[in-house]
Design a protein around this motif. Structure first.
Motif, PDB file in Angstrom:
ATOM      1  N   PRO A  71      55.514  27.277 -77.746  1.00  0.00           N
ATOM      2  CA  PRO A  71      55.524  28.306 -78.782  1.00  0.00           C
ATOM      3  C   PRO A  71      55.553  27.678 -80.183  1.00  0.00           C
ATOM      4  N   GLY A  72      54.807  28.270 -81.096  1.00  0.00           N
ATOM      5  CA  GLY A  72      54.803  27.805 -82.478  1.00  0.00           C
ATOM      6  C   GLY A  72      53.921  26.607 -82.748  1.00  0.00           C
ATOM      7  N   THR A  73      53.181  26.144 -81.753  1.00  0.00           N
ATOM      8  CA  THR A  73      52.300  24.993 -81.963  1.00  0.00           C
ATOM      9  C   THR A  73      50.864  25.473 -82.140  1.00  0.00           C
ATOM     10  N   PRO A  74      50.068  24.684 -82.861  1.00  0.00           N
ATOM     11  CA  PRO A  74      48.683  25.113 -83.088  1.00  0.00           C
ATOM     12  C   PRO A  74      47.786  24.851 -81.883  1.00  0.00           C
ATOM     13  N   LEU A  75      46.683  25.564 -81.850  1.00  0.00           N
ATOM     14  CA  LEU A  75      45.625  25.285 -80.897  1.00  0.00           C
ATOM     15  C   LEU A  75      44.619  24.396 -81.610  1.00  0.00           C
ATOM     16  N   ILE A  76      44.249  23.288 -81.001  1.00  0.00           N
ATOM     17  CA  ILE A  76      43.215  22.417 -81.557  1.00  0.00           C
ATOM     18  C   ILE A  76      41.904  22.815 -80.896  1.00  0.00           C
ATOM     19  N   ARG A  77      40.972  23.301 -81.705  1.00  0.00           N
ATOM     20  CA  ARG A  77      39.661  23.717 -81.196  1.00  0.00           C
ATOM     21  C   ARG A  77      38.676  22.582 -81.481  1.00  0.00           C
ATOM     22  N   LEU A  78      38.262  21.880 -80.427  1.00  0.00           N
ATOM     23  CA  LEU A  78      37.378  20.728 -80.578  1.00  0.00           C
ATOM     24  C   LEU A  78      35.929  21.163 -80.430  1.00  0.00           C
TER      25      LEU A  78
ATOM     26  N   GLY B 216      52.739  19.492 -75.841  1.00  0.00           N
ATOM     27  CA  GLY B 216      52.958  20.901 -76.122  1.00  0.00           C
ATOM     28  C   GLY B 216      51.851  21.543 -76.942  1.00  0.00           C
ATOM     29  N   TRP B 217      50.960  20.729 -77.503  1.00  0.00           N
ATOM     30  CA  TRP B 217      49.818  21.283 -78.229  1.00  0.00           C
ATOM     31  C   TRP B 217      48.689  21.483 -77.228  1.00  0.00           C
ATOM     32  N   ALA B 218      48.005  22.608 -77.328  1.00  0.00           N
ATOM     33  CA  ALA B 218      46.887  22.895 -76.427  1.00  0.00           C
ATOM     34  C   ALA B 218      45.567  22.620 -77.135  1.00  0.00           C
ATOM     35  N   VAL B 219      44.557  22.353 -76.331  1.00  0.00           N
ATOM     36  CA  VAL B 219      43.238  22.002 -76.852  1.00  0.00           C
ATOM     37  C   VAL B 219      42.179  22.864 -76.166  1.00  0.00           C
ATOM     38  N   ASP B 220      41.237  23.379 -76.956  1.00  0.00           N
ATOM     39  CA  ASP B 220      40.101  24.117 -76.417  1.00  0.00           C
ATOM     40  C   ASP B 220      38.850  23.285 -76.681  1.00  0.00           C
ATOM     41  N   THR B 221      38.197  22.825 -75.615  1.00  0.00           N
ATOM     42  CA  THR B 221      37.010  21.972 -75.758  1.00  0.00           C
ATOM     43  C   THR B 221      35.730  22.682 -75.332  1.00  0.00           C
ATOM     44  N   THR B 222      35.792  24.002 -75.157  1.00  0.00           N
ATOM     45  CA  THR B 222      34.617  24.719 -74.651  1.00  0.00           C
ATOM     46  C   THR B 222      33.430  24.673 -75.612  1.00  0.00           C
ATOM     47  N   GLY B 223      33.666  24.465 -76.895  1.00  0.00           N
ATOM     48  CA  GLY B 223      32.570  24.408 -77.864  1.00  0.00           C
ATOM     49  C   GLY B 223      32.055  23.007 -78.118  1.00  0.00           C
ATOM     50  N   PHE B 224      32.450  22.035 -77.285  1.00  0.00           N
ATOM     51  CA  PHE B 224      32.066  20.636 -77.498  1.00  0.00           C
ATOM     52  C   PHE B 224      30.897  20.254 -76.598  1.00  0.00           C
ATOM     53  N   ASP B 225      29.922  19.552 -77.162  1.00  0.00           N
ATOM     54  CA  ASP B 225      28.767  19.052 -76.395  1.00  0.00           C
ATOM     55  C   ASP B 225      29.017  17.581 -76.069  1.00  0.00           C
ATOM     56  N   PRO B 226      29.240  17.225 -74.808  1.00  0.00           N
ATOM     57  CA  PRO B 226      29.596  15.844 -74.472  1.00  0.00           C
ATOM     58  C   PRO B 226      28.513  14.814 -74.794  1.00  0.00           C
ATOM     59  N   GLY B 227      27.252  15.208 -74.775  1.00  0.00           N
ATOM     60  CA  GLY B 227      26.188  14.248 -75.080  1.00  0.00           C
ATOM     61  C   GLY B 227      26.199  13.070 -74.120  1.00  0.00           C
TER      62      GLY B 227
END
Length: 196
Positions: free
Chosen positions: A161-168, A136-147
């Protein structure tokens, strides 16, 4: 805007100065300090302001908002023996993880997070970083450089609803970074022993 010193009162204002006053007025309206019709009137006067003396009265009766100091990030360094953050722990707005030679594991499955967003800045380095987030937690990986090591994202896009977004953010390094939901064994452990 604080009281204008006499030597500045006749100085012409820029668009940025007007915008800053308008932002302060909108914040005051959102807090219930001024009514919407008064907000419109003051914004109109701010847009027409030519000098600091014109702007000063528009916010003279409002408290000065101080910049919010953000807490320092939680820093985890894998070093030779690795680092882990598991169980029930207090989650800050920002986490910085360096895999080093021992690796880092960040497990959010037993935490309570009241923040709308948490930034995890992960650097895989030699041993990698693993991040485990509840269903139920969402993740945004658009700012991550895979290397070289890459990124293994095994999360689902569905956000409850009510859960944080983890920005990786960060970089994979040689070993890479993995972010996922709990595996079968971890789910079983959460069901049979929820308190630990």
């Amino acid at each position: 805007m604080a009281a204008t010193p006499p030597e500045r009162s006749g100085i012409r204002v820029s668009n940025a100065d007007r915008d800053a006053v308008i932002d302060q007025l909108r914040d005051a309206a959102a807090e219930g300090r001024i009514e919407l019709d008064e907000l419109e009137e003051r914004v109109e006067l701010a847009l027409k302001a030519r000098t600091f003396a014109d702007l000063a009265p528009l916010t003279a009766d409002l408290p000065v908002s101080l910049p919010v100091q953000s807490a320092p990030p939680l820093t985890l360094k894998g070093g030779m023996h690795g680092a882990r953050r598991v169980g029930a722990w207090e989650v800050p707005e920002r986490i910085e993880a360096h895999g080093g030679m021992g690796g880092v594991r960040i497990d959010f499955t037993r935490t309570e997070v009241r923040l709308p967003e948490v930034t995890v800045e992960a650097y895989g380095e030699m041993a990698g970083v693993t991040v485990v987030v509840p269903d139920g937690w969402a993740v945004d990986t658009t700012g991550f450089d895979p290397g070289t090591g890459g990124l293994k994202d095994r999360t689902t896009p569905d956000r409850a609803p009510g859960t944080p977004l983890i920005r990786l953010t960060g970089a994979g390094g040689m070993a890479g970074v993995a972010i996922r939901h709990p595996g079968r064994w971890e789910r079983r452990k959460l069901r049979t022993n929820p308190a630990k």
